[in-house]
Design an enzyme around this catalytic site. Structure first.
Site, PDB file in Angstrom:
ATOM      1  N   ASP A  35       0.850  -1.179   0.000  1.00 35.65           N
ATOM      2  CA  ASP A  35       0.000   0.000   0.000  1.00 35.65           C
ATOM      3  C   ASP A  35       0.894   1.240   0.000  1.00 35.65           C
ATOM      4  O   ASP A  35       2.013   1.206   0.511  1.00 35.65           O
ATOM      5  CB  ASP A  35      -0.899  -0.006   1.256  1.00 35.65           C
ATOM      6  CG  ASP A  35      -2.177   0.790   1.068  1.00 35.65           C
ATOM      7  OD1 ASP A  35      -3.262   0.176   1.083  1.00 35.65           O
ATOM      8  OD2 ASP A  35      -2.086   2.021   0.895  1.00 35.65           O
ATOM      9  N   THR A  93     -12.361   2.059  -5.154  1.00 37.80           N
ATOM     10  CA  THR A  93     -13.019   2.490  -6.396  1.00 37.80           C
ATOM     11  C   THR A  93     -14.205   3.366  -6.017  1.00 37.80           C
ATOM     12  O   THR A  93     -15.351   2.985  -6.204  1.00 37.80           O
ATOM     13  CB  THR A  93     -13.502   1.262  -7.195  1.00 37.80           C
ATOM     14  OG1 THR A  93     -14.238   0.389  -6.297  1.00 37.80           O
ATOM     15  CG2 THR A  93     -12.346   0.488  -7.783  1.00 37.80           C
ATOM     16  N   LEU A 218     -21.787  -6.255  -8.781  1.00 36.04           N
ATOM     17  CA  LEU A 218     -22.657  -5.081  -8.634  1.00 36.04           C
ATOM     18  C   LEU A 218     -24.097  -5.531  -8.372  1.00 36.04           C
ATOM     19  O   LEU A 218     -24.816  -4.943  -7.557  1.00 36.04           O
ATOM     20  CB  LEU A 218     -22.625  -4.216  -9.899  1.00 36.04           C
ATOM     21  CG  LEU A 218     -21.304  -3.523 -10.234  1.00 36.04           C
ATOM     22  CD1 LEU A 218     -21.446  -2.688 -11.503  1.00 36.04           C
ATOM     23  CD2 LEU A 218     -20.850  -2.627  -9.086  1.00 36.04           C
ATOM     24  N   CYS A 273     -19.911   0.508   0.193  1.00 40.04           N
ATOM     25  CA  CYS A 273     -20.189  -0.103  -1.116  1.00 40.04           C
ATOM     26  C   CYS A 273     -21.618  -0.049  -1.636  1.00 40.04           C
ATOM     27  O   CYS A 273     -21.806   0.167  -2.831  1.00 40.04           O
ATOM     28  CB  CYS A 273     -19.690  -1.537  -1.108  1.00 40.04           C
ATOM     29  SG  CYS A 273     -17.896  -1.597  -0.969  1.00 40.04           S
TER      30      CYS A 273
HETATM   31  P1  NAD Z   1      -9.885   0.748   1.298  1.00 41.09           P
HETATM   32  O1  NAD Z   1      -9.988   2.187   0.980  1.00 41.09           O
HETATM   33  O2  NAD Z   1     -10.046   0.268   2.697  1.00 41.09           O
HETATM   34  O3  NAD Z   1      -8.469   0.192   0.790  1.00 41.09           O
HETATM   35  C1  NAD Z   1      -7.901   0.508  -0.438  1.00 41.09           C
HETATM   36  C2  NAD Z   1      -6.411   0.722  -0.235  1.00 41.09           C
HETATM   37  O4  NAD Z   1      -5.766   0.850  -1.501  1.00 41.09           O
HETATM   38  C3  NAD Z   1      -6.051   1.999   0.539  1.00 41.09           C
HETATM   39  O5  NAD Z   1      -5.339   1.663   1.712  1.00 41.09           O
HETATM   40  C4  NAD Z   1      -5.208   2.812  -0.453  1.00 41.09           C
HETATM   41  O6  NAD Z   1      -4.137   3.520   0.173  1.00 41.09           O
HETATM   42  C5  NAD Z   1      -4.668   1.734  -1.366  1.00 41.09           C
HETATM   43  N1  NAD Z   1      -4.243   2.218  -2.689  1.00 41.09           N
HETATM   44  C6  NAD Z   1      -4.928   2.984  -3.561  1.00 41.09           C
HETATM   45  N2  NAD Z   1      -4.207   3.163  -4.686  1.00 41.09           N
HETATM   46  C7  NAD Z   1      -3.034   2.504  -4.520  1.00 41.09           C
HETATM   47  C8  NAD Z   1      -1.892   2.305  -5.341  1.00 41.09           C
HETATM   48  N3  NAD Z   1      -1.820   2.829  -6.572  1.00 41.09           N
HETATM   49  N4  NAD Z   1      -0.872   1.579  -4.853  1.00 41.09           N
HETATM   50  C9  NAD Z   1      -0.935   1.038  -3.605  1.00 41.09           C
HETATM   51  N5  NAD Z   1      -2.010   1.182  -2.794  1.00 41.09           N
HETATM   52  C10 NAD Z   1      -3.046   1.900  -3.250  1.00 41.09           C
HETATM   53  O7  NAD Z   1     -10.954   0.024   0.357  1.00 41.09           O
HETATM   54  P2  NAD Z   1     -11.659  -1.393   0.599  1.00 41.09           P
HETATM   55  O8  NAD Z   1     -12.831  -1.237   1.487  1.00 41.09           O
HETATM   56  O9  NAD Z   1     -10.632  -2.408   0.915  1.00 41.09           O
HETATM   57  O10 NAD Z   1     -12.230  -1.677  -0.854  1.00 41.09           O
HETATM   58  C11 NAD Z   1     -11.391  -2.012  -1.932  1.00 41.09           C
HETATM   59  C12 NAD Z   1     -12.248  -2.508  -3.078  1.00 41.09           C
HETATM   60  O11 NAD Z   1     -12.952  -3.692  -2.687  1.00 41.09           O
HETATM   61  C13 NAD Z   1     -13.316  -1.531  -3.545  1.00 41.09           C
HETATM   62  O12 NAD Z   1     -13.453  -1.646  -4.941  1.00 41.09           O
HETATM   63  C14 NAD Z   1     -14.573  -2.034  -2.882  1.00 41.09           C
HETATM   64  O13 NAD Z   1     -15.727  -1.712  -3.605  1.00 41.09           O
HETATM   65  C15 NAD Z   1     -14.358  -3.522  -2.874  1.00 41.09           C
HETATM   66  N6  NAD Z   1     -15.051  -4.264  -1.805  1.00 41.09           N
HETATM   67  C16 NAD Z   1     -15.064  -3.785  -0.532  1.00 41.09           C
HETATM   68  C17 NAD Z   1     -15.661  -4.526   0.484  1.00 41.09           C
HETATM   69  C18 NAD Z   1     -15.676  -4.043   1.909  1.00 41.09           C
HETATM   70  O14 NAD Z   1     -16.280  -4.701   2.730  1.00 41.09           O
HETATM   71  N7  NAD Z   1     -15.036  -2.947   2.255  1.00 41.09           N
HETATM   72  C19 NAD Z   1     -16.216  -5.774   0.197  1.00 41.09           C
HETATM   73  C20 NAD Z   1     -16.173  -6.242  -1.120  1.00 41.09           C
HETATM   74  C21 NAD Z   1     -15.578  -5.478  -2.108  1.00 41.09           C
HETATM   75  C1  UGA Z   2     -21.969  -5.646   1.811  1.00 40.45           C
HETATM   76  C2  UGA Z   2     -22.365  -7.032   1.295  1.00 40.45           C
HETATM   77  O1  UGA Z   2     -23.150  -7.692   2.293  1.00 40.45           O
HETATM   78  C3  UGA Z   2     -21.120  -7.862   0.985  1.00 40.45           C
HETATM   79  O2  UGA Z   2     -21.501  -9.098   0.413  1.00 40.45           O
HETATM   80  C4  UGA Z   2     -20.236  -7.095   0.014  1.00 40.45           C
HETATM   81  O3  UGA Z   2     -19.055  -7.808  -0.252  1.00 40.45           O
HETATM   82  C5  UGA Z   2     -19.896  -5.739   0.596  1.00 40.45           C
HETATM   83  O4  UGA Z   2     -21.123  -5.016   0.875  1.00 40.45           O
HETATM   84  C6  UGA Z   2     -19.120  -4.866  -0.341  1.00 40.45           C
HETATM   85  O5  UGA Z   2     -19.142  -5.060  -1.533  1.00 40.45           O
HETATM   86  O6  UGA Z   2     -18.530  -3.948   0.214  1.00 40.45           O
HETATM   87  P1  UGA Z   2     -21.138  -4.660   4.138  1.00 40.45           P
HETATM   88  O7  UGA Z   2     -21.483  -3.359   3.517  1.00 40.45           O
HETATM   89  O8  UGA Z   2     -19.801  -4.836   4.737  1.00 40.45           O
HETATM   90  O9  UGA Z   2     -21.282  -5.820   3.044  1.00 40.45           O
HETATM   91  O10 UGA Z   2     -22.194  -5.024   5.269  1.00 40.45           O
HETATM   92  P2  UGA Z   2     -23.732  -5.511   5.217  1.00 40.45           P
HETATM   93  O11 UGA Z   2     -23.916  -6.540   6.234  1.00 40.45           O
HETATM   94  O12 UGA Z   2     -24.160  -5.840   3.843  1.00 40.45           O
HETATM   95  O13 UGA Z   2     -24.508  -4.214   5.698  1.00 40.45           O
HETATM   96  C7  UGA Z   2     -24.604  -3.056   4.884  1.00 40.45           C
HETATM   97  C8  UGA Z   2     -25.532  -2.049   5.540  1.00 40.45           C
HETATM   98  O14 UGA Z   2     -26.886  -2.495   5.496  1.00 40.45           O
HETATM   99  C9  UGA Z   2     -25.216  -1.809   7.019  1.00 40.45           C
HETATM  100  O15 UGA Z   2     -25.366  -0.446   7.324  1.00 40.45           O
HETATM  101  C10 UGA Z   2     -26.260  -2.647   7.739  1.00 40.45           C
HETATM  102  O16 UGA Z   2     -26.533  -2.177   9.022  1.00 40.45           O
HETATM  103  C11 UGA Z   2     -27.444  -2.476   6.804  1.00 40.45           C
HETATM  104  N1  UGA Z   2     -28.421  -3.576   6.898  1.00 40.45           N
HETATM  105  C12 UGA Z   2     -28.076  -4.843   6.558  1.00 40.45           C
HETATM  106  C13 UGA Z   2     -29.703  -3.302   7.353  1.00 40.45           C
HETATM  107  O17 UGA Z   2     -30.042  -2.150   7.670  1.00 40.45           O
HETATM  108  N2  UGA Z   2     -30.607  -4.335   7.435  1.00 40.45           N
HETATM  109  C14 UGA Z   2     -30.291  -5.603   7.087  1.00 40.45           C
HETATM  110  O18 UGA Z   2     -31.164  -6.489   7.190  1.00 40.45           O
HETATM  111  C15 UGA Z   2     -28.994  -5.861   6.640  1.00 40.45           C
END
Ligand code: NAD
Ligand code: UGA
Length: 454
Positions: A35, A93, A218, A273
Site C-alpha cells: 500500500d 473504487t 454489482l 459499497c
Molecule cells: P480501502 O480504501 O479500505 O483500501 C484501499 C487501499 O488501496 C487503501 O489503503 C489505499 O491507500 C490503497 N491504494 C490505492 N491506490 C493505490 C496504489 N496505486 N498503490 C498502492 N495502494 C493503493 O478500500 P476497501 O474497502 O478495501 O475496498 C477495496 C475494493 O474492494 C473496492 O473496490 C470495494 O468496492 C471492494 N469491496 C469492498 C468490500 C468491503 O467490505 N469494504 C467488500 C467487497 C468489495
Molecule cells: C456488503 C455485502 O453484504 C457484501 O456481500 C459485500 O461484499 C460488501 O457489501 C461490499 O461489496 O462492500 P457490508 O457493507 O460490509 O457488506 O455489510 P452488510 O452486512 O451488507 O450491511 C450493509 C448495511 O446495510 C449496514 O449499514 C447494515 O446495518 C445495513 N443492513 C443490513 C440493514 O439495515 N438491514 C439488514 O437487514 C442488513
C-alpha cells in the site's frame, strides 16, 4: 501453473483480510500486501495485533498465525509486483466526484495507476486479478493498458470480486457461499481455483466469463441493498398503520422463496459499497440508454436517503419540534456492528441533520476513534462531544438515538441511564434492538423504526 508468490495492491478492508486468509490457508504461497499509505502498513505490521488498522472479529488470530511466515505487509510496491506470479488489485473504487459521471460513476483512477505500474515493472508473465469492485467491462481497459504499455510480457486478467461483509469478514472468507472467478484463459483460471480449493469446497468455486463476474458483484450488492430499502419502505407504512415491521419481516421471511436475511429494518444502510455500487450500476445502465433500468435501481438509494432523513426529522418532531440546545446522545457511529468502519454510516447524516437544528450531540461508539468521527464531520465536529464511557455520554441527555446495533447496547443498565437523563427521557431505536416493553416499563418514551408509538 502453481502460484508461489502473490502480491496484493491495497491493504484496506478487503486486501488485508482476504490476503491474511489466503496466507493462513496456503502456507507455501508467499503473500505480500502493499500500500502507498505508510501509516496503514505500519499498523498492519504492529506487533500488537489489537492495533491492526481494520477491526474484524478473529482477524488478529489469522494475522498472528501467518504474518512473518508467508504473509508480509510492505510499502515496496514495485518489488512486490516484480516478484509475484499473481497480482490482486484491491484498491478503492469510490464514486467519482468530478467531471463526467460525477456523483454516480466509479472513479477508476486508482485502478489505472495500478495497471500502469504493473505494466512498467513486470518482467515476466503475470496473472492480474481484479479484486476491487469494478464496472462491467473494466477488464477490457485493464488489458489494453497492460498490453500496450508493458514490456512484451503476457498478462492474463481475471475477475474475482469479493463478497465478504464487514464485521463477519473472517467467517465469510473461511466459509464463503461461493467464490466467483471470471476469465478467459483456462490455465490462469485454474491457478486461482487451486488456491481457493485449498479450503473452499470445489463446487462453491464458480467460474464464468469476465463480464458476468464483474456484473454479478454489482448485482449482488444491488439486490442486498434493495431488500433493506424494501423493508425500510414498509417500516414507514408500519408506523402509520399499527403493523410492526419486525413481525412483517418474520412473516414474509418464513416464505422460503423470500428468505429471512437482510430484512432488518433500520435507520438506513451505510458502508462504503452499497450506495457506490448501485450508483455505478445506475450510471452504466444510463450510459447504454436503459433509463427504466437506471430509475428502478436508483430508487433503492433514494429510499435509503429518505429513511435516514426521516429518522432525524422524527427526533426533532418528537422533541416538541425543537432540539436547539438539547443534548442528544448517539449510541454507535460505525455503519454496522463489529467494525470500526464509518464510511457512509447513517449516523453521519443523522448527526449533521441534528447539528443543523442546533442540537448538542454526544457520541459513543465502542470501536470508532475520535479522530475518525472528526474526519467524518469536518467543521461540524465543533458542535459535538465524543465520550469513551456510554453512561457518561447519556448523562443529562434529552434523548438517546441508537445508530449501530452493537450487542453491548442491549446489555446496558437502562434504569441507570433513565435515572441520569432529563424527563421525559426519549429513546429512538434506529436498529430495533432494545426491548420495547422493558424500555416502556422503565419510563422511556421509546420509538423504534417500523412500529407505532402506542
Ligand atoms: P480501502 O480504501 O479500505 O483500501 C484501499 C487501499 O488501496 C487503501 O489503503 C489505499 O491507500 C490503497 N491504494 C490505492 N491506490 C493505490 C496504489 N496505486 N498503490 C498502492 N495502494 C493503493 O478500500 P476497501 O474497502 O478495501 O475496498 C477495496 C475494493 O474492494 C473496492 O473496490 C470495494 O468496492 C471492494 N469491496 C469492498 C468490500 C468491503 O467490505 N469494504 C467488500 C467487497 C468489495
Ligand atoms: C456488503 C455485502 O453484504 C457484501 O456481500 C459485500 O461484499 C460488501 O457489501 C461490499 O461489496 O462492500 P457490508 O457493507 O460490509 O457488506 O455489510 P452488510 O452486512 O451488507 O450491511 C450493509 C448495511 O446495510 C449496514 O449499514 C447494515 O446495518 C445495513 N443492513 C443490513 C440493514 O439495515 N438491514 C439488514 O437487514 C442488513
Amino acid at each position: 501453473m502453481k502460484i508461489k508468490n502473490i502480491c496484493c495492491i491495497g491493504a484496506g478492508y478487503v486486501g488485508g483480510p482476504t490476503m491474511a486468509v489466503i496466507a493462513q490457508k496456503c502456507p507455501d504461497v508467499k503473500v505480500t500486501v502493499v500500500d502507498l499509505n505508510e501509516a496503514r502498513i505500519a499498523a498492519w505490521n504492529d506487533e500488537d495485533v489489537a492495533k491492526l488498522p481494520v477491526y474484524e472479529p478473529g482477524l488478529d488470530e489469522v494475522v498472528a498465525e501467518a504474518r512473518g511466515r508467508n504473509l508480509f505487509f510492505s510499502t515496496e510496491v514495485d518489488k512486490a509486483i516484480d516478484e509475484a506470479d499473481m497480482i490482486f488489485i484491491s484498491v478503492n473504487t469510490p464514486t467519482k466526484m468530478y467531471g463526467a459521471g460525477k456523483g454516480m460513476a466509479a472513479d477508476l483512477k486508482y485502478i489505472e495507476l495500478c495497471a500502469r505500474q504493473i505494466a512498467r515493472v513486470a518482467k515476466n508473465d503475470k496473472i492480474v486479478v481484479e479484486k476491487s469492485t469494478l464496472p462491467v467491462r473494466t477488464a477490457e481497459a485493464l488489458k489494453s493498458i497492460l498490453d500496450n504499455t508493458g514490456n512484451g510480457v503476457n498478462f492474463h486478467i481475471l475477475s474475482n470480486p469479493e463478497f465478504l461483509a464487514e464485521g463477519t469478514a473472517v467467517q465469510d472468507l473461511h466459509n464463503p457461499d461461493r467464490v466467483l472467478i471470471g476469465g478467459e484463459n483456462e490455465v490462469a483460471i485454474q491457478s486461482l481455483v487451486d488456491i481457493y480449493a485449498t479450503w473452499v469446497p470445489r463446487e462453491r468455486v464458480l467460474t464464468t466469463n469476465v463480464w458476468s463476474s464483474e456484473l454479478s458483484k454489482l448485482t449482488a450488492n444491488a439486490f442486498l441493498a434493495q431488500r433493506v430499502s424494501s423493508i425500510n419502505a414498509i417500516s414507514e407504512l408500519c408506523e402509520k398503520t399499527g403493523a410492526d415491521v419486525n413481525e412483517v419481516a418474520r412473516a414474509i421471511g418464513m416464505d422460503s422463496r423470500i428468505g429471512p436475511k437482510f430484512l432488518k429494518s433500520s435507520v438506513g444502510f451505510g458502508g462504503s459499497c452499497f450506495q457506490k455500487d448501485i450508483l455505478n450500476l445506475v450510471y452504466i445502465a444510463k450510459s447504454y440508454g436503459l433509463n427504466e433500468v437506471a430509475d428502478y435501481w436508483e430508487q433503492v438509494v433514494i429510499m435509503n436517503n429518505h429513511q435516514k432523513s426521516r429518522f432525524a426529522k422524527n427526533i426533532v418532531k418528537t422533541l416538541y419540534n425543537t432540539v436547539s440546545g438539547k443534548k442528544i446522545t448517539m449510541l454507535g457511529w460505525a455503519f454496522k456492528k463489529d467494525t470500526n468502519d464509518t464510511r457512509e454510516s447513517a449516523a453521519i447524516d443523522v448527526a449533521k441533520d441534528l447539528i443543523a437544528e442546533e442540537a448538542k450531540i454526544s457520541i459513543y461508539d465502542p470501536k470508532v476513534e475520535t479522530s475518525q468521527i472528526k474526519m467524518d464531520l469536518g467543521s461540524s465536529f465543533e458542535y459535538i462531544t465524543v465520550e469513551s464511557d456510554s453512561y457518561e455520554a447519556c448523562q443529562g441527555a434529552h434523548a438517546i438515538a441508537v445508530l449501530t446495533e452493537w450487542d453491548e447496547f442491549k446489555e446496558y443498565d437502562w434504569q441507570k441511564i433513565y435515572d441520569s437523563m432529563l424527563k421525559p427521557a426519549f429513546v429512538f431505536d434506529g436498529r430495533n434492538i432494545l426491548d420495547k416493553q422493558k424500555m416502556k416499563e422503565i419510563g422511556f418514551v421509546y420509538t423504534a423504526v417500523g412500529s407505532s408509538n402506542e
